[in-house]
Design an enzyme around this catalytic site. Structure first.
Site, PDB file in Angstrom:
ATOM      1  N   THR A 125      -4.298  11.732  10.360  1.00 54.64           N
ATOM      2  CA  THR A 125      -3.933  12.687  11.430  1.00 54.64           C
ATOM      3  C   THR A 125      -2.565  12.977  11.580  1.00 54.64           C
ATOM      4  OG1 THR A 125      -3.382  10.709  12.753  1.00 54.64           O
ATOM      5  CG2 THR A 125      -5.862  11.483  13.032  1.00 54.64           C
TER       6      THR A 125
ATOM      7  N   GLN B 171       0.786  -1.142  -0.094  1.00 51.96           N
ATOM      8  CA  GLN B 171       0.037  -0.171   0.082  1.00 51.96           C
ATOM      9  C   GLN B 171       0.846   1.289  -0.040  1.00 51.96           C
ATOM     10  OE1 GLN B 171      -2.527  -2.322   3.110  1.00 51.96           O
ATOM     11  NE2 GLN B 171      -3.178   0.096   2.945  1.00 51.96           N
TER      12      GLN B 171
ATOM     13  N   ARG C 214      -7.487  -1.654   8.605  1.00 51.27           N
ATOM     14  CA  ARG C 214      -8.893  -0.780   8.479  1.00 51.27           C
ATOM     15  C   ARG C 214      -9.706  -0.269  10.000  1.00 51.27           C
ATOM     16  NH1 ARG C 214     -13.206  -3.870   4.204  1.00 51.27           N
ATOM     17  NH2 ARG C 214     -13.737  -2.169   3.224  1.00 51.27           N
TER      18      ARG C 214
ATOM     19  N   PHE D 274      -5.829  -3.928   3.288  1.00 49.37           N
ATOM     20  CA  PHE D 274      -6.809  -3.643   4.760  1.00 49.37           C
ATOM     21  C   PHE D 274      -5.752  -2.903   5.749  1.00 49.37           C
ATOM     22  CE2 PHE D 274      -7.966  -7.949   2.910  1.00 49.37           C
ATOM     23  CZ  PHE D 274      -9.446  -7.382   2.277  1.00 49.37           C
TER      24      PHE D 274
ATOM     25  N   ALA E  25      -6.181   5.375   5.429  1.00 46.93           N
ATOM     26  CA  ALA E  25      -6.920   6.293   5.913  1.00 46.93           C
ATOM     27  C   ALA E  25      -7.989   6.722   5.180  1.00 46.93           C
ATOM     28  CB  ALA E  25      -5.983   7.779   6.152  1.00 46.93           C
TER      29      ALA E  25
ATOM     30  N   PHE F 185      -8.195   1.620  11.962  1.00 49.90           N
ATOM     31  CA  PHE F 185      -6.760   2.230  12.508  1.00 49.90           C
ATOM     32  C   PHE F 185      -6.988   2.607  13.739  1.00 49.90           C
ATOM     33  CE2 PHE F 185      -3.095   5.307  11.876  1.00 49.90           C
ATOM     34  CZ  PHE F 185      -2.411   4.484  11.436  1.00 49.90           C
TER      35      PHE F 185
ATOM     36  N   GLU G 296     -12.827   2.620   5.171  1.00 47.77           N
ATOM     37  CA  GLU G 296     -12.763   2.234   6.558  1.00 47.77           C
ATOM     38  C   GLU G 296     -14.103   2.350   7.420  1.00 47.77           C
ATOM     39  OE1 GLU G 296      -9.335   4.986   7.153  1.00 47.77           O
ATOM     40  OE2 GLU G 296      -8.477   3.187   8.526  1.00 47.77           O
TER      41      GLU G 296
ATOM     42  N   ARG H 103      -5.785   7.847  17.039  1.00 45.51           N
ATOM     43  CA  ARG H 103      -7.160   7.758  16.366  1.00 45.51           C
ATOM     44  C   ARG H 103      -8.155   7.018  17.365  1.00 45.51           C
ATOM     45  NH1 ARG H 103      -9.750   8.282  11.146  1.00 45.51           N
ATOM     46  NH2 ARG H 103      -8.053   9.452  10.410  1.00 45.51           N
TER      47      ARG H 103
ATOM     48  N   GLU I 270       0.543  -1.730   4.598  1.00 38.47           N
ATOM     49  CA  GLU I 270       0.975  -0.577   4.597  1.00 38.47           C
ATOM     50  C   GLU I 270       2.544  -0.276   4.943  1.00 38.47           C
ATOM     51  OE1 GLU I 270      -1.838   2.106   6.698  1.00 38.47           O
ATOM     52  OE2 GLU I 270      -0.299   3.848   6.616  1.00 38.47           O
TER      53      GLU I 270
END
Lengths: 781, 487
Positions: A456, A212, A357, A243, A525, A359, A726, A325, A247
């Protein structure tokens, strides 16, 4: 070029662009088996295959690592240990702490220790077993509670507070408190982690990865190889699911493949077998959460205090953002005038947990949904009424971190869903049927989701794109976002098709490459189409500006009289087929390509003060779930689910509904059958699909009604749409709340059973037992 | 060995007999449409169709199927469906309904649904309901879509007219192939795969190679190949021996061949036993039941196998045969010696299972408790054979899986119940006795406390249902005979 293509393709009957339910760009190739994933690429005789050797203890020191027997196994060409890494050893995304291969210290069971490159996948796998390792085991930290108590954190805690919480608790007529254990979740992307590296000139390397975040891989590979970033190219055509699990977690196989490719000067494929993947890659963070609430007789929250202790595993990875988050979503949809939320990023000797997904938001939100049910039962009201009472609304619109809710979607959305799902009538029917049913009980819950859209980490909210129009009118689009099945490529292609007024089939999206659009953010995100759609639109608008100038000067018309629509370009009274106009523009020496860029406006965040406007806007939704539980076994079925979800003005309704349904079922798995398990030695025991159970088609309720809430985004997002990746996952909170509602029925809804997440049949059984014991004795056991 | 792949005869030369069908397809055959998702038969991304001569195509997991198991059979992969670029109705339905997102699992779903499509056409079905579709894809995992669009595609696919004839609808006829069963079908000189055609040949091979691994459905053995990377010197298939795949009555005894795939057994349970039908619906997945056998379920000695408790409750016997051809019947209760240890010695095999008509006709209940409804391994399986006459219990057989090192009977609780008058007090006392009698362990599937409670509560449920005539069922079971589609 000297001669242009003469023929122009016939105009399609329908011009499909933004707002149409265009099929996924690879749909026909998916079903034909011709969509190419990395492991499907041709192999040559020169190819090497990698196997990863992992640690077999959770904490300690490595006294001896002897790979000599590995080297002599048939087919083995190269073996690497940490000392063989020429550049930087650490491949952590933000804060150091994730060595590519373990050195002298073992951080968790399953940590990569060495790697083997051999002439076949099987030869590499067999060779790995020949290693000799001597450990000095040390007592590891396996308990989040202990880590929280001793303040053993991977990054500093995040605290958001407002008002006078203590005073609210002192003066409030009612208070409750509770605790919830929330397990992690394995991503279980169907395509496991994989990368292929090919040596390139000048010490460079070209890497294909299922990732990702190709730009981060490029940077990490450059650091590991100790070469400048321009010598590394990373390409991602598609992932077989991501998902969040690809990442940061794609980095290890990519760096190892690149390292072997440079060392051996051969193409190298590194694919993690399923079990290895499940042991060595991070998961969703388990949370251990405490909550307490002070409220009035109607259930209106006067004060709330939440402590969210996250099991981050052995390192920071992305845990700071994830815990932030969680903290920022612990309010979910509810106004809390006096509030303190603490997020504790606890360190344990487990695999470093990572993006998944939602986060962190799912864990924060579920804690609060449990609290809302507790409040409702304390005041003897329907949980939906207490939820409605506490929703953000005019005059009650400031989040605990100071962001104003400017667009109140949920009051209308919840009312619409409660009506379409017939919530009130069903609640009454269930009350009656449960009263006569000693074994089988029904549960019902309707829960909202409010999810903040933007990274964020503010600087990640940027994106780039390249758009090129060729002289036959066909359009090539490339942007920094990656395709993992979510339909990003088709959505951004639709944006481009709309910009030029052509059918989407005229736009081809090519693989994401670090040498096409540089320095990109991860596709994460939920922001993929928001960011890349805007960047692509910017590129289109730049090209169009040149085309409009050309039209005005060539055809003597005003800019306002140039229109790109239905495959044609109108310039004043003249009309051209798009391709013909493009040919004229080319001959008129007009640039037919451009890059585009976008940065999200309005957002900022001060983490130290826990204040700011971290989110450009909020995506909203709600779900109503009905379940039936057996008191004898804790087994249950999900009878019906109704969902109403806010995607603003949809770019592609079918694709959005696919995200909503898929996200919901993934969340349902997290909260029902998917049980991550570790033993006392810190070893993952749910290490394969035989003992880690994601939902099958039979688990999805036959009555599954999903609709889109019709309202444009109040902010100026791409075509007023909203992000959708998400938020729907948290719609599944309704299932967990409905299960707990059914359990509580065994105590006449007078107590709040402790129900661990996931609510496996075993956990539901224990919750029913608590409720029955309460009903029998009148007190908590 | 020879087999037919997508309508074309395929010859395999020198080859390690431990190669899986999936690795062959993705390797030598260079057909990359079939994917590896787990290499353990749990996700279905590798689903292909397999048909024995004269048999309908069945969906199987190529990842855990030894290549040799395809000898003299037909195999179809996703590449068989799109001749001339036109999509097969199954594929078109999936596109129309948005049945793919990341697409990695999709070819597996396509093939699982193609088996259903082909067999529905063969049976003249016009319409497919949700239960038939979820049955067909019970062994396919999708992590993206949430399944709703895939199920919808399955229920609509019969309405789509084929754009072009497909290979699956017109299977090529199998050429006569070399059939010297004593020669390996597949060998690299060190690792050989044999496929005897008779029990006599099997016995001869076992006399030569007593340490050989026997292969039936390979749904467990396949994991040895893919997860532990074992290389067996000899693999001997029992899958082509007709006498081991029969389902027949002899007087008042039902004889089931040890190598009869579950799907064939399942198709007969509609009349035989609804509790067994429901249990088999949850044993593995359609792909696993198309391959797996009762013989394998017993021979691997697992304490969490689903059939042994049933067979214990039915007082079943098993027939053990040695390499000299000597046959002996043993009560199943005497076969388990310890954890993954049975009476069956190297060089011996299980030929048949025998159940009396009287046992089948006694009231019985089988309950499986697991985290997931489909394709999960039991935390506890309770199998109960109970007789109630005039409020009094007759002979009682209580058998369990998942509560000890082997499948077990709870004899102390049986003794308490036998001859007693059914009452709430008796049920409570039986459950207490049972909890004392069984000492289950904690593992990844359940805690010991929950297992103990489930052993007691499955018994409680059986007695409550027996006494009241009510059904305390929370799950939805298909009412039709989905397995009949595949037979």
């Amino acid at each position: 070029m000297r001669k242009l293509i003469d023929s122009t393709a016939p105009a399609p009957a329908l011009f499909r662009s933004v707002g149409h339910s265009v099929k996924h760009e690879s749909a026909a190739r998916h079903v034909a088996g011709t969509a190419i994933y990395i492991d499907d690429m041709p192999l040559t005789a020169r190819h090497l295959h990698v196997a990863i050797g992992i640690t077999s203890i959770a904490a300690g020191r490595i006294k001896l690592l002897d790979v000599s027997a590995v080297r002599t196994m048939p087919g083995v060409v190269d073996v690497i240990v940490q000392a063989d890494i020429p550049g930087k050893i650490d491949i952590a995304p933000v804060f150091d702490g994730d060595p590519l291969l373990a050195g002298s210290t073992v951080l968790f069971h399953g940590q990569a220790l060495f790697a083997v490159a051999a002439t076949s996948f099987a030869a590499a796998q067999r060779a790995v077993a020949q290693v000799k390792v001597e450990y000095e085991p040390l007592p590891g930290q396996q308990s989040v509670a202990l880590a929280a108590e001793t303040q053993d954190f991977v990054v500093p805690p995040h605290i958001i507070s407002r008002g006078d919480v203590a005073a609210a608790f002192t003066s409030a007529p009612h208070t409750i408190s509770g605790h919830i254990e929330i397990h992690g979740q394995e991503h279980f992307y169907l395509e496991g982690q994989i990368s292929e590296a090919m040596p390139a000139e000048e010490g460079g390397v070209v890497v294909l990865s299922s990732s990702q975040h190709p730009a981060e891989l490029q940077k990490l590979i450059a650091e590991v190889l100790d070469v400048p970033m321009h010598k590394v190219v990373v390409e991602v055509r598609r992932m077989g699911g991501g998902f969040g699990g690809k990442e940061t977690q794609a980095a290890m196989p990519a760096c190892i493949a690149a390292l072997f490719a440079r060392r051996t000067d051969r193409p190298v494929r590194c694919r993690l077998p399923r079990k290895t993947d499940m042991l060595v890659t991070g998961k969703r963070h388990p949370f251990s959460s405490d909550y307490s609430a002070a409220f009035d007789a109607e259930g209106r929250i006067l004060g709330a205090e939440l402590v969210l202790a996250a099991d981050c595993g052995c390192s920071a990875d992305l845990s700071m953002g994830i815990v932030d988050r969680a903290v920022q979503h612990a309010d979910n949809a509810y106004y809390m005038p006096n509030v303190a939320i603490r997020g504790l990023p606890c360190r344990t000797n487990k695999v470093s947990n990572t993006a998944f997904r939602g986060f962190g938001a799912p864990q924060g939100m579920l804690t609060t949904e449990a609290m809302m049910d507790d409040i409702a039962r304390a005041v003897g009201r329907d949980p939906l009424d207490v939820r409605l009472l506490n929703l953000y609304g005019p005059g009650r619109a400031t989040t605990p971190y100071g962001q104003e809710i400017e667009h109140h979607v949920l009051p209308d959305l919840l009312a619409q869903l409660a009506a379409s799902a017939d919530y009130r009538k069903r609640r009454a029917a269930i009350a009656t049927s449960n009263a006569d049913s000693p074994v089988m009980r029904k549960g019902l819950a309707l829960t909202p989701v409010k999810f903040g859209i933007s990274f964020t980490t503010t600087h990640l909210n940027q994106a780039g794109a390249q758009v090129a129009i060729y002289t036959d009118g066909s359009i090539h689009l490339n942007h920094g976002g990656t395709e993992m099945g979510q339909g990003l490529f088709i959505k951004v292609a639709q944006v481009v098709a709309s910009a030029f007024g052509v059918d989407v089939s005229q736009v081809l999206v090519s693989a994401t490459r670090t040498d096409k659009v540089p320095n990109t953010s991860p596709t994460a995100a939920s922001a993929g189409s928001d960011l890349n759609g805007m960047a692509a639109l910017d590129a289109c608008n730049k090209i169009k500006a040149g085309l409009i100038d050309f039209a005005c000067s060539t055809y003597d018309c005003a800019a306002a009289d140039v229109h790109f629509t239905e495959g044609q370009v109108r310039a004043g009274s003249l009309t051209f087929a798009f391709a013909d106009f493009i040919k004229q523009a080319y001959l008129g020496r007009v640039p037919l390509f451009s890059s585009g860029f976008y940065r999200t406006p309005k957002i900022w965040y001060d983490r130290k003060r826990g204040e700011g406007r971290p989110f450009f806007y909020f995506a909203n939704g709600a779900a109503c779930a009905e379940v039936t539980v057996s008191a004898l076994t804790g087994e249950y079925r999900i009878d019906r689910v109704d969902i109403l979800h806010d995607v603003g003005t949809s770019l592609n309704p079918d694709i959005d509904i696919g995200q909503i349904e898929g996200g919901f079922v993934q969340g349902m798995g997290w909260l029902t059958t998917e049980e991550m398990s570790w033993n006392a030695d810190g070893v993952i025991t749910s290490n394969g699909p035989a003992n880690y159970k994601i939902p099958t088609s039979a688990d999805v309720p036959a009555a599954f009604n999903v609709a889109l809430f019709q309202r444009p985004n109040g902010e100026n997002s791409i075509h007023r749409s909203k992000a959708v990746g998400e938020p729907p996952l948290m719609l599944a909170n309704s299932v967990w709340c409905a299960l707990r509602d059914a359990c509580s029925s065994f105590a006449g809804y007078r107590m709040n059973p402790v129900l661990k997440a996931p609510a496996t049949p075993e956990q539901v059984y224990w919750a029913v037992q608590q409720a029955k014991a309460f009903a029998a004795s009148g007190k908590l056991q | 060995m020879d087999f037919i792949l997508n309508g074309k005869q395929q010859q395999v030369g020198i080859c390690d007999a431990n190669l899986t069908l999936l690795d062959y397809l993705r390797g030598d055959a260079a057909m990359k449409g079939t994917k590896e998702g787990c290499a353990s038969g749990d996700c279905g991304a590798c689903t292909v169709l397999l048909a024995a001569p004269g048999q309908p195509p069945r969906a199987i997991n190529a990842c855990i199927t030894p290549l040799g198991s395809a000898a003299n059979k037909q195999v179809w992969t996703v590449e068989a469906l799109t001749g001339d670029g036109a999509l097969h109705p199954v594929q078109q339905a999936l596109v129309d309904c948005n049945g793919s997102q990341c697409g990695f699992c999709t070819p597996g779903f396509v093939m699982a649904l193609t088996a259903l499509y082909a067999n529905s056409q063969r049976c003249g079905l016009q319409q497919l309901d949700r239960d038939s579709v979820t049955d067909a894809i019970s062994g396919n995992l999708c992590r993206c879509t949430g399944y709703r669009p895939i199920v919808e595609a399955g229920t609509k696919m019969l309405q789509i007219a084929p754009a072009a004839p497909t290979l699956v609808q017109k299977p090529a006829s199998l050429q006569p192939l070399s059939t010297n069963s004593m020669q390996p079908q597949l060998s690299d000189g060190e690792h050989s795969f044999f496929q005897p055609a008779t029990e006599a040949e099997l016995q001869q091979l076992l006399a030569l190679y007593p340490q050989a691994a026997l292969v039936a459905g390979a749904t467990d053995l396949g994991l040895e190949l893919t997860q532990r990377h074992r290389q067996f010197a000899q693999l001997i298939s029992v899958g082509a021996i007709p006498s081991m795949a029969r389902f027949e009555w002899q007087d008042d005894q039902l004889l089931i061949g040890a190598a009869l795939p579950y799907t064939d057994l399942e198709s007969r349970t509609h009349e035989l036993s609804i509790p067994l039908k429901r249990l088999l619906h949850r044993l593995g997945s359609r792909q696993i039941r198309n391959q797996g056998t009762i013989g394998g379920n017993i021979a691997n000695g697992s304490p969490i196998a689903d059939m042994p408790p049933v067979l214990l409750a039915w007082d079943a016997d098993i027939e053990i045969v040695d390499s000299s051809g000597k046959r002996t019947w043993h009560p199943l209760s005497s076969v388990y010696l310890g954890y993954r240890l049975t009476l069956v010695q190297a060089g011996q095999y299980i030929a048949r299972i025998r159940i009396s008509r009287a046992a089948l006709e006694r009231p019985h209940r089988f309950y499986k408790v697991s985290k997931r409804f489909e394709d999960d391994i039991s935390a506890v399986l309770g199998a109960f054979s109970l007789e109630l006459a005039g409020g009094r219990l007759g002979a009682v057989r209580l058998a369990f899986g998942g509560v000890a090192a082997t499948p077990v009977r709870a004899t102390a609780t049986e003794a308490l119940l036998t001859g007693s008058t059914l009452s709430d007090a008796l049920i409570a006392s039986a459950c207490d006795t049972l909890k004392n009698e069984l000492k289950p362990i904690s593992d990844v599937r359940a805690s010991s406390a929950y297992r103990s409670e489930m052993a007691a509560n499955t018994l409680r449920r059986a007695l409550l249902e027996l006494g009241s005539g009510l059904e305390l069922e929370v799950h939805h079971y298909p009412a039709g005979n989905e397995a009949a589609l595949y037979v």
